[in-house]
Scaffold this motif. Structure first.
Motif, PDB file in Angstrom:
ATOM      1  N   GLY A 188      38.454  44.571  27.266  1.00 18.30           N
ATOM      2  CA  GLY A 188      39.318  45.740  27.380  1.00 18.30           C
ATOM      3  C   GLY A 188      40.021  46.012  26.070  1.00 18.30           C
ATOM      4  N   ASN A 192      42.832  42.904  25.278  1.00 16.72           N
ATOM      5  CA  ASN A 192      42.008  42.834  26.498  1.00 16.72           C
ATOM      6  C   ASN A 192      42.850  43.235  27.712  1.00 16.72           C
ATOM      7  OD1 ASN A 192      40.113  41.159  24.821  1.00 16.72           O
ATOM      8  ND2 ASN A 192      39.170  40.718  26.776  1.00 16.72           N
ATOM      9  N   VAL A 195      40.958  47.792  31.042  1.00 14.97           N
ATOM     10  CA  VAL A 195      39.508  48.018  30.993  1.00 14.97           C
ATOM     11  C   VAL A 195      39.108  49.432  31.401  1.00 14.97           C
ATOM     12  CG1 VAL A 195      38.972  45.586  31.424  1.00 14.97           C
ATOM     13  CG2 VAL A 195      39.106  47.183  33.365  1.00 14.97           C
ATOM     14  N   GLY A 199      35.510  50.908  30.693  1.00 15.27           N
ATOM     15  CA  GLY A 199      34.793  51.088  31.946  1.00 15.27           C
ATOM     16  C   GLY A 199      34.240  52.491  32.109  1.00 15.27           C
ATOM     17  N   LEU A 209      33.025  43.719  32.238  1.00 18.36           N
ATOM     18  CA  LEU A 209      34.235  43.994  31.472  1.00 18.36           C
ATOM     19  C   LEU A 209      35.145  42.771  31.555  1.00 18.36           C
ATOM     20  CD1 LEU A 209      34.929  47.542  32.969  1.00 18.36           C
ATOM     21  CD2 LEU A 209      33.547  46.997  30.942  1.00 18.36           C
ATOM     22  N   SER A 210      35.877  42.483  30.476  1.00 21.80           N
ATOM     23  CA  SER A 210      36.790  41.346  30.506  1.00 21.80           C
ATOM     24  C   SER A 210      38.222  41.829  30.312  1.00 21.80           C
ATOM     25  CB  SER A 210      36.413  40.300  29.446  1.00 21.80           C
ATOM     26  OG  SER A 210      36.789  40.717  28.156  1.00 21.80           O
ATOM     27  N   LEU A 211      39.100  41.259  31.132  1.00 17.20           N
ATOM     28  CA  LEU A 211      40.511  41.628  31.129  1.00 17.20           C
ATOM     29  C   LEU A 211      41.360  40.373  30.965  1.00 17.20           C
ATOM     30  CD1 LEU A 211      42.589  44.004  31.766  1.00 17.20           C
ATOM     31  CD2 LEU A 211      42.579  43.129  34.104  1.00 17.20           C
ATOM     32  N   ILE A 234      43.104  47.699  35.770  1.00 16.27           N
ATOM     33  CA  ILE A 234      41.743  47.533  36.285  1.00 16.27           C
ATOM     34  C   ILE A 234      41.147  48.875  36.684  1.00 16.27           C
ATOM     35  CG2 ILE A 234      40.344  46.454  38.099  1.00 16.27           C
ATOM     36  CD1 ILE A 234      42.630  44.331  38.288  1.00 16.27           C
ATOM     37  N   TYR A 237      37.412  49.749  38.291  1.00 21.53           N
ATOM     38  CA  TYR A 237      36.352  48.923  37.705  1.00 21.53           C
ATOM     39  C   TYR A 237      36.414  47.454  38.129  1.00 21.53           C
ATOM     40  CZ  TYR A 237      36.001  53.192  35.078  1.00 21.53           C
ATOM     41  OH  TYR A 237      35.891  54.517  34.760  1.00 21.53           O
ATOM     42  N   ARG A 240      33.211  45.334  38.160  1.00 17.74           N
ATOM     43  CA  ARG A 240      32.601  44.946  36.885  1.00 17.74           C
ATOM     44  C   ARG A 240      33.484  44.000  36.075  1.00 17.74           C
ATOM     45  NH1 ARG A 240      31.522  50.331  33.696  1.00 17.74           N
ATOM     46  NH2 ARG A 240      30.758  48.856  32.107  1.00 17.74           N
ATOM     47  N   THR A 241      34.688  43.762  36.530  1.00 14.68           N
ATOM     48  CA  THR A 241      35.684  43.099  35.692  1.00 14.68           C
ATOM     49  C   THR A 241      35.861  41.624  36.030  1.00 14.68           C
ATOM     50  OG1 THR A 241      36.892  45.190  35.416  1.00 14.68           O
ATOM     51  CG2 THR A 241      38.085  43.150  34.936  1.00 14.68           C
TER      52      THR A 241
END
Length: 324
Positions: A188, A192, A195, A199, A209-211, A234, A237, A240-241
């Motif tokens: 993100g 991070n 996202v 996204g 995706l990384s948060l 978020i 998404y 996907r996260t």
């Protein structure tokens, strides 16, 4: 006639089964992980050396040490994912041949492995594009063939605008186009910390995706406040996260699992909100850190050739967030 009708029905169902596409990934909670980090932090201008390893270790020594630590993550926590730092100084050098022992140990234990790039100058930019590309060419060449290895082009790209970050990631994806996008974690924006921008970027479709989300970012003391803070980061998404960094103090005596007292303290309310939300949304969590000496957030410590737990209630709350 009944037999013919039955056969026709069977063939029709079979044909439909063949042509129906596999459903898109609807959750990331298969990532139940921890970070194994360098005691100096992973932002180092030199080799990244996770706690317990030394620069003089051979591949065999790294592999042996990692076997005990990885087995500890599994038995003490129930983890199935390990996130490890990389940088060009480590990969484009002799250390990589030894350091791969940690990756190979995790894979041999049936773990997923996330390899993420940390820069050294702490300005939120890739330090040296040519060295970064060489590093990723080497890493992907070594592990593209193993479906349990995931790649995170950069950790906390806070120097980039959204458009510049999307452009850099698009270039990375094009350079490594043989790797399935579902094995790439796009960080993100900022630290991070959101996202929704990446996204929504069509150029990054199909990627994970990384948060990151931490309790020291604010002073809230209720689960409701933390949930209200985390949810818009978020957006839509969640499927996907992966939250691949989140953690709280584990060596200061806090109790995380008593619902009646989780509110009233910054960290217990934060960790409860985080884990309640990830459980509800079936999101993966990779705790920071699983092991890092000198870090009060470290959920384990070294004990002999394995690990011991620093806070049993913290482990229980983390496992709750994992859906266990």
């Amino acid at each position: 006639m009944k037999l013919r009708a039955a056969l026709t029905t069977l063939l029709t169902v079979t044909a439909l089964a063949v042509v129906t596409p596999a459903p898109a990934q609807a959750a990331t909670n298969s990532f139940r992980g921890v970070n194994w980090a360098d005691a100096r932090d992973n932002y180092v201008d030199g080799w990244v050396i996770p706690t317990g390893l030394t620069a003089s270790d051979s591949y065999a020594t790294v592999r042996s040490k990692a076997d005990g630590i990885v087995a500890g993550f599994q038995s003490q926590l129930g983890a199935n994912t390990l996130r490890l730092p990389i940088n060009p100084q480590s990969v484009n050098s002799t250390w990589w041949a030894a350091y791969k022992g940690a990756v190979d140990s995790a894979l041999a234990h049936g773990m997923k492995v996330i390899l993420g790039y940390w820069e050294a100058t702490k300005d939120g930019y890739v330090d040296d594009s040519a060295a970064w590309n060489t590093m990723w060419d080497t890493v992907t060449s070594d592990y593209a063939g193993n479906a349990n290895v995931y790649f995170e082009p950069m950790n906390e790209p806070f120097g980039y605008t959204l458009s510049a970050w999307v452009s850099l990631c698009s270039t990375w994806l094009a350079r490594h186009s043989t790797i399935a996008r579902g094995r790439v974690l796009i960080s993100g924006t900022g630290y991070n910390d959101n996202v929704t921008g990446v996204g929504a970027a069509s150029a990054l479709s199909g990627t994970l995706l990384s948060l990151h989300f931490y309790g020291f970012w604010n002073t809230y003391t209720t689960r409701a406040q933390w949930t209200a803070d985390l949810t818009p980061r978020i957006g839509s998404y969640a499927s996907r996260t992966v939250i691949d960094e989140a953690g709280a103090p584990m060596t200061t005596g806090l109790t995380y699992t008593n619902g009646a007292t989780q509110d009233g303290n910054v960290f217990t309310s934060y960790f409860a909100a985080l884990t309640d939300l990830t459980r509800a949304k079936q999101m993966g969590v990779v705790y920071w850190p699983g092991l890092r000496s000198g870090d009060t957030y470290s959920i384990t410590r070294q004990s002999g050739t394995g690990l011991a737990v620093n806070n049993a209630s913290g482990v229980a709350q983390l496992r709750w967030g994992w859906g266990l």
